[in-house]
Design a protein around this motif. Structure first.
Motif, PDB file in Angstrom:
ATOM      1  N   MET A 282       0.774  -1.014  -0.008  1.00  0.00           N
ATOM      2  CA  MET A 282       0.097   0.026  -0.109  1.00  0.00           C
ATOM      3  C   MET A 282       0.940   1.344  -0.054  1.00  0.00           C
ATOM      4  O   MET A 282       0.703   2.335  -0.687  1.00  0.00           O
ATOM      5  CB  MET A 282      -0.997  -0.032   1.139  1.00  0.00           C
ATOM      6  N   ILE A 285       2.234   2.030  -3.450  1.00  0.00           N
ATOM      7  CA  ILE A 285       1.361   2.476  -4.390  1.00  0.00           C
ATOM      8  C   ILE A 285       1.377   3.924  -4.402  1.00  0.00           C
ATOM      9  O   ILE A 285       1.331   4.461  -5.557  1.00  0.00           O
ATOM     10  CB  ILE A 285       0.155   1.746  -4.169  1.00  0.00           C
ATOM     11  N   ILE A 407      -3.469  -9.617  -1.948  1.00  0.00           N
ATOM     12  CA  ILE A 407      -3.722  -8.276  -1.970  1.00  0.00           C
ATOM     13  C   ILE A 407      -2.011  -7.988  -2.530  1.00  0.00           C
ATOM     14  O   ILE A 407      -2.144  -7.049  -3.378  1.00  0.00           O
ATOM     15  CB  ILE A 407      -4.020  -7.674  -0.496  1.00  0.00           C
ATOM     16  N   SER A 409       0.046  -9.212  -4.173  1.00  0.00           N
ATOM     17  CA  SER A 409       0.321  -9.612  -5.581  1.00  0.00           C
ATOM     18  C   SER A 409      -0.455  -8.773  -6.750  1.00  0.00           C
ATOM     19  O   SER A 409       0.358  -8.280  -7.650  1.00  0.00           O
ATOM     20  CB  SER A 409      -0.100 -11.317  -5.689  1.00  0.00           C
ATOM     21  N   ILE A 410      -1.668  -8.497  -6.408  1.00  0.00           N
ATOM     22  CA  ILE A 410      -2.291  -7.791  -7.410  1.00  0.00           C
ATOM     23  C   ILE A 410      -2.028  -6.291  -7.269  1.00  0.00           C
ATOM     24  O   ILE A 410      -1.932  -5.465  -8.052  1.00  0.00           O
ATOM     25  CB  ILE A 410      -3.780  -7.538  -7.075  1.00  0.00           C
ATOM     26  N   GLY A 411      -1.588  -5.893  -5.798  1.00  0.00           N
ATOM     27  CA  GLY A 411      -1.184  -4.457  -5.672  1.00  0.00           C
ATOM     28  C   GLY A 411       0.068  -4.423  -6.269  1.00  0.00           C
ATOM     29  O   GLY A 411       0.351  -3.021  -6.620  1.00  0.00           O
ATOM     30  N   PHE A 413       0.894  -5.117  -9.179  1.00  0.00           N
ATOM     31  CA  PHE A 413       0.679  -4.810 -10.600  1.00  0.00           C
ATOM     32  C   PHE A 413       0.639  -3.095 -10.596  1.00  0.00           C
ATOM     33  O   PHE A 413       1.000  -2.614 -11.460  1.00  0.00           O
ATOM     34  CB  PHE A 413      -0.699  -5.198 -11.111  1.00  0.00           C
ATOM     35  N   LEU A 414      -0.237  -2.624  -9.670  1.00  0.00           N
ATOM     36  CA  LEU A 414      -0.371  -1.269  -9.301  1.00  0.00           C
ATOM     37  C   LEU A 414       0.811  -0.327  -9.373  1.00  0.00           C
ATOM     38  O   LEU A 414       1.352   0.470  -9.942  1.00  0.00           O
ATOM     39  CB  LEU A 414      -1.379  -0.766  -8.503  1.00  0.00           C
TER      40      LEU A 414
ATOM     41  N   TYR B 101      -2.339 -15.138 -14.149  1.00  0.00           N
ATOM     42  CA  TYR B 101      -1.352 -14.274 -14.454  1.00  0.00           C
ATOM     43  C   TYR B 101      -0.861 -14.350 -15.917  1.00  0.00           C
ATOM     44  O   TYR B 101      -0.189 -13.103 -16.278  1.00  0.00           O
ATOM     45  CB  TYR B 101      -0.011 -14.975 -13.536  1.00  0.00           C
ATOM     46  N   LEU B 108      -1.297  -5.964 -19.151  1.00  0.00           N
ATOM     47  CA  LEU B 108      -0.299  -5.063 -18.995  1.00  0.00           C
ATOM     48  C   LEU B 108       0.302  -4.502 -20.229  1.00  0.00           C
ATOM     49  O   LEU B 108       0.405  -3.269 -20.409  1.00  0.00           O
ATOM     50  CB  LEU B 108       0.937  -5.918 -18.406  1.00  0.00           C
ATOM     51  N   LEU B 130      -6.502  -0.781 -13.339  1.00  0.00           N
ATOM     52  CA  LEU B 130      -5.820  -1.457 -12.385  1.00  0.00           C
ATOM     53  C   LEU B 130      -6.370  -1.340 -10.994  1.00  0.00           C
ATOM     54  O   LEU B 130      -6.566  -2.230 -10.350  1.00  0.00           O
ATOM     55  CB  LEU B 130      -4.245  -0.646 -12.343  1.00  0.00           C
ATOM     56  N   THR B 131      -6.820  -0.166 -10.706  1.00  0.00           N
ATOM     57  CA  THR B 131      -7.422  -0.030  -9.298  1.00  0.00           C
ATOM     58  C   THR B 131      -8.386  -0.876  -8.872  1.00  0.00           C
ATOM     59  O   THR B 131      -8.620  -1.587  -8.115  1.00  0.00           O
ATOM     60  CB  THR B 131      -7.970   1.374  -9.113  1.00  0.00           C
ATOM     61  N   MET B 133      -8.900  -3.614 -10.634  1.00  0.00           N
ATOM     62  CA  MET B 133      -8.750  -5.204 -10.677  1.00  0.00           C
ATOM     63  C   MET B 133      -8.023  -5.218  -9.092  1.00  0.00           C
ATOM     64  O   MET B 133      -8.478  -6.535  -8.581  1.00  0.00           O
ATOM     65  CB  MET B 133      -7.378  -5.212 -11.613  1.00  0.00           C
ATOM     66  N   PHE B 134      -7.550  -4.371  -8.721  1.00  0.00           N
ATOM     67  CA  PHE B 134      -7.051  -4.621  -7.308  1.00  0.00           C
ATOM     68  C   PHE B 134      -8.252  -4.999  -6.381  1.00  0.00           C
ATOM     69  O   PHE B 134      -8.147  -5.434  -5.182  1.00  0.00           O
ATOM     70  CB  PHE B 134      -6.407  -3.287  -6.991  1.00  0.00           C
ATOM     71  N   GLU B 137     -10.214  -8.598  -7.848  1.00  0.00           N
ATOM     72  CA  GLU B 137      -9.178  -9.906  -7.983  1.00  0.00           C
ATOM     73  C   GLU B 137      -9.212 -10.535  -6.795  1.00  0.00           C
ATOM     74  O   GLU B 137      -9.252 -11.713  -6.745  1.00  0.00           O
ATOM     75  CB  GLU B 137      -8.144  -9.645  -8.698  1.00  0.00           C
ATOM     76  N   VAL B 138      -9.056  -9.706  -5.590  1.00  0.00           N
ATOM     77  CA  VAL B 138      -8.537 -10.437  -4.497  1.00  0.00           C
ATOM     78  C   VAL B 138      -9.686 -11.304  -3.874  1.00  0.00           C
ATOM     79  O   VAL B 138      -9.431 -12.252  -3.720  1.00  0.00           O
ATOM     80  CB  VAL B 138      -8.189  -9.383  -3.363  1.00  0.00           C
ATOM     81  N   LEU B 141      -9.768 -14.687  -5.733  1.00  0.00           N
ATOM     82  CA  LEU B 141      -8.661 -15.542  -5.758  1.00  0.00           C
ATOM     83  C   LEU B 141      -8.855 -16.172  -4.289  1.00  0.00           C
ATOM     84  O   LEU B 141      -8.752 -17.450  -4.142  1.00  0.00           O
ATOM     85  CB  LEU B 141      -7.305 -14.604  -5.630  1.00  0.00           C
ATOM     86  N   TYR B 278     -14.009  -4.078  -0.631  1.00  0.00           N
ATOM     87  CA  TYR B 278     -13.253  -4.366   0.381  1.00  0.00           C
ATOM     88  C   TYR B 278     -13.919  -4.263   1.789  1.00  0.00           C
ATOM     89  O   TYR B 278     -13.690  -4.993   2.762  1.00  0.00           O
ATOM     90  CB  TYR B 278     -11.800  -3.377   0.538  1.00  0.00           C
TER      91      TYR B 278
END
Lengths: 607, 295
Positions: A282, A285, A407, A409-411, A413-414, B101, B108, B130-131, B133-134, B137-138, B141, B278
């Motif tokens: 975090m 980012i 979190i 792992s995806i974070g 990417f950001l 992945y 990407l 991307l945000t 996806m954040f 995705e979690v 998963l 979240y």
């Protein structure tokens, strides 16, 4: 045979030679660092993997004892490789330092210290070399942007060093010896738990795990670029080494956490690792400084390494070692790529840069490959280690830790995309129109690191033997493989096939792309603006506050910083107090001391 | 391996054809719901071929390379996808993590190409994608992790086989099904989670600068990625399929349901998306995982 003692001494001597030569010519001195670190790496790799390193010690005082292990060889070869790769940058940065000769000396002394740590046979040796690394690397940091970072580093290193020293004294008193293997194997009961905890504190301090994370961005953000790369790829890995000593070699018996099949203390370390991953991600980012961003990212990756070791089965530990390897390659490459940018533009602030890809395409590709590996995307080394660690997390039902890992792992990417989009891509800013690609000598290490990252991701089985050696030595099973395939708990991975399929996909699209009509080339300013007339590149470049909507959601600093600040204020108050009463020329204080001493003498007389 | 790769390319082509047709039919369905006549079912194909045949513009090598990498990555991902329990290009290697992945490589590539155009709207769109996806995705998963642990395998074909014997995960993990359905809307970029495209706000976000063959290729990429996402959902929660007809029915129903549902919604702001996932969806997912795994 290669005598280890001679390697360490020769490295130190090489440092002195580099120091003396730097006085004549800065670049020649830096070239010595390339030669010496290259020699150290190639000798250790050749003789280390050939199992013919001589560990006898004759010249150094006899409390220093070495022991050649597969674990030590893995770390020493990896870290000396990082030092070797980074040293190619030294000649170019030599002009920038105030004391280039001292830099060259300290660089090689740090390398000697690191090698000593990994091959230490007893804890005294370990501690001496550990401190050698701390004290030499501490003076490398202020050659960058300022001395404050160095103080932060020293404070956090001291916490780690003291924790380790207590553990050593504790064990020396209990066993009468400090031999690492004897002592760690003999620990039982509470003693084992205490040593486990103390060694882990030392490891956390070096690796930058959650409560100690603060020093990483400060140090890596302010240190000279080669030093940041060495820290992230090399010196930090000492923390992982000590974590291996604590978590794998000691196994304190304690209550089990049944639902996940782990001892309770391992689960606690796992939670710390999970917090490290989340906070590191975090914070990464929202960084605007590319080096600080990568620093937080290496803290988060340290969390993955710790997480792998807490799970403690063979797949997880192999994953942990592979992650150490893959992350060392990727983060060194990323730091070097950013180093090239700062070398050419004198800034690493993302919001001040843009369009670097048009000036330095090779650096861009290096950075791209590095971040693909760091984000754990195939076909790069980072994917293999993340895959293995996820396998183990799922196998042990670690729901919460796995959530944190996802979190992170995806974070990732950001945060890796932030420099990519705003620093390398975007508008070509006119103020950097004269910026050129890095010199050839700087490109060599970056290209080597990138190629190794790709090979590690496509043919990981080529690198597994060195990890398998460690696994056998530590008494674990080695990872199951067949051909180029890796077999995990719940599936088989064929990285070579994945790469081949990816290559096919790209090839097919490339052919399609070529068949269809050719496009007309237009400039970057020739874009859709919704009817606005915009003539300056800066106004069309989206780089400041890249993740603003997300950053808004957690604007507050993590609470540890406040605690550290209050500790700092307390220490300053104590310092002011001491200065007032001991180091002053105020008459009233002098009179006070005279009276106090007289009273003391008189008091003794009365009794 | 060569045969496998050829079969995989066949699957990617099949997926593209299937999704383009289903999307075309859906345009018709939505039109009828809105009392319009609607375009013909093959309209998506016409759009793509029109794009491919026109002469567009390019903003430099990264703009081209990103598109190639994006479509290549997505085609590679689709090549691993099993259609039914018998039709798969690389049996035993249809590992779930590859989909997550390898799909990211494509994303990407597209993000890179869009940012490389130099248009700030594109960069903002990528940032939002991307945000988002954040966010989605979690939880997804976490649920899939539970499925993998319960079935003991991450191979999609074997997960289908497990569901054939023990009931669909739609019924055995109801909370997980809810989580995955909402995540699917996020993946497909359907309202209320179409923040990153937002035509009226960002001029289509990442897509703003594309025209000609670049746009055509990116349409292909979008169709294939929808094929991957919907197929994953069908295989993981609806028991997959043993026959191609069963697969087609399930696929059509899932996509149409998602599409129709999206027309009932407005658009979330991007920070609302993150907070929503979240605050509500991730706890649901973790609850489901703990309920199943720690009993």
């Amino acid at each position: 045979m290669l005598n280890l003692e001679l390697v360490v001494l020769a490295t130190l001597l090489g440092g002195v030679v580099a120091y003396l030569l730097s006085m004549i010519n800065k670049r020649v001195g830096s070239a010595v660092t390339i030669l010496v670190s290259g020699a150290v790496f190639s000798l250790l790799a050749y003789y280390g993997f050939g199992n013919s390193i001589d560990q006898t010690v004759e010249l150094i005082p006899n409390f220093v004892m070495f022991k050649v292990t597969a674990l030590g060889t893995f770390f020493a070869v990896l870290v000396s490789f990082v030092f070797f790769m980074v040293s190619f940058f030294n000649p170019f940065f030599a002009e920038r330092y105030k004391y280039p000769n001292a830099f060259n000396l300290l660089y090689l002394m740090t390398l000697a210290g690191v090698v000593g740590v990994f091959y230490a046979s007893n804890f005294i040796t370990l501690f001496v070399f550990f401190e050698l690394v701390v004290w030499t690397s501490m003076f490398l940091i202020p050659m960058g942007k300022g001395t404050k970072a160095s103080i932060t580093y020293f404070v956090f290193s001291t916490v780690g060093s003291f924790a380790m020293l207590y553990a050593i004294i504790f064990m020396a008193v209990g066993f009468g010896t400090t031999d690492i293997d004897t002592v760690l194997a003999g620990l039982t009961g509470t003693a084992a738990l205490i040593v486990y905890g103390l060694l882990l504190v030392a490891s956390f301090a070096k690796l930058g795990a959650y409560p100690f994370m603060v020093w990483l961005p400060k140090v890596l953000g302010n240190a000279p670029d080669p030093v940041s790369a060495v820290f992230s790829g090399g010196i930090e890995k000492m923390g992982a080494f000590i974590a291996v000593l604590a978590m794998i070699k000691i196994s304190p018996a304690s209550a089990m956490f049944e639902a996940v099949g782990l001892p309770v203390q391992n689960y606690i370390v796992g939670v710390i690792a999970a917090v490290t991953i989340i906070v590191g991600t975090m914070m990464a980012i929202r960084q605007d400084d590319a080096k600080k961003l990568l620093a937080y990212s290496s803290a988060a990756n340290g969390g993955y390494i710790l997480l792998a070791f807490t799970i403690g089965n063979s797949v997880a530990i192999t994953g942990g070692f592979f992650h150490i390897f893959a992350h060392a390659l990727a983060s060194t490459a990323a730091f070097l790529a950013i180093g090239v940018v700062t070398y050419r533009t004198k800034t690493s602030k993302i919001s001040e840069l843009g369009g670097m890809i048009h000036h330095m395409p090779i650096t861009y590709v290096v950075y791209l490959a590095a971040i693909i590996s760091m984000a754990g995307i195939p076909p790069m080394g980072g994917f293999i280690s993340k895959w293995l660690i996820f396998q183990a997390l799922i196998q042990n039902n670690l729901v919460f830790l796995a959530t944190a890992a996802f979190i992170g792992s995806i974070g990732s990417f950001l945060y890796v995309f932030r420099p990519l989009a705003a620093l390398f891509l975007g508008q070509k800013l006119p103020k950097y129109k004269d910026v050129k690609e890095a010199p050839l000598l700087m490109l060599i290490p970056m290209i080597i690191l990138t190629l190794l990252s790709v090979v590690a991701g496509v043919f990981p089985t080529l690198f597994l033997p060195m990890i398998n050696n460690i696994m056998t030595e530590l008494g674990f099973q080695t990872l199951m493989t067949s051909g180029f395939q890796i077999i995990g708990f719940n599936g088989t991975l064929d990285p070579a096939l994945v790469a081949a399929v990816f290559g096919t996909g790209v090839l097919v699209v490339f052919i399609l792309f070529m068949i269809f009509p050719k496009s007309r080339k237009v400039g970057l300013m020739d874009t859709y603006t919704g009817g606005e007339f915009i003539y300056t590149e800066e106004l069309l470049h989206y780089s400041a506050d890249f993740y603003a909507p997300l950053e808004r959601l957690y604007r507050k600093e993590p609470f540890v910083n406040k605690i550290y600040d209050s500790i700092r204020i307390k220490v300053e108050e104590l310092g002011a107090f001491v200065r007032y009463f001991f180091f002053t020329n105020k008459p009233e204080v002098t009179v006070f001391w005279i009276v106090a001493i007289l009273l003391f003498i008189v008091w003794g007389d009365i009794i | 391996m060569i045969l496998g790769i050829l079969a995989g390319l066949g699957i990617a082509l099949f997926g593209f054809t299937l999704q383009s047709s289903v999307a075309g039919i859906n345009r018709k369905v939505v039109a009828r719901v809105q009392k319009r006549y609607g375009p013909p079912w093959y309209q998506e194909f016409l759009d793509i071929f029109k794009g491919l045949s026109k002469r567009g513009v390019t903003h430099g090598w990264i703009f081209d390379f990103g598109v190639i990498m994006a479509v290549g990555g997505i085609i590679a991902t689709a090549m691993f996808m099993p259609i039914t329990s018998n039709i798969a290009a690389f049996s035993g290697l249809d590992n779930f993590f590859i989909f997550v992945y390898l799909l990211a490589v494509g994303m990407l590539g597209m993000a890179m190409s869009a940012s490389g155009s130099g248009n700030p709207l594109a960069s903002i769109g990528v940032m939002r994608a991307l945000t988002q996806m954040f966010a989605y995705e979690v939880p997804f998963l976490v649920i899939v992790m539970t499925i993998i642990k319960v079935t003991g395998t991450s191979s999609l074909v074997e997960i289908m086989a497990y569901q054939g014997q023990n009931g669909w995960f739609m019924w055995t993990m109801p909370l997980g099904f809810v989580v995955a359905s909402i995540s699917l809307l996020g993946m497909l970029g359907k309202k209320p989670f179409e923040t990153f495209i937002a035509p009226a706000e960002l001029a289509s976000g990442p897509m703003v600068e594309y025209g000609g063959k670049h746009l055509g290729l990116l349409f292909i990429m979008m169709e294939i990625s929808h094929f991957i996402e919907v197929s994953l959902f069908v295989h993981l929660f609806l028991g997959g399929a043993t026959t191609i007809v069963g697969y087609l029915i399930k696929y059509f129903l899932v996509y149409t349901a998602a599409n129709l549902y999206s027309y009932l919604n407005g658009r979330f702001k991007i920070d609302q998306v993150v907070v929503f996932f979240y605050k509500w969806i991730l706890p649901l997912a973790v609850l489901q995982a703990v309920w199943v795994l720690w009993r």
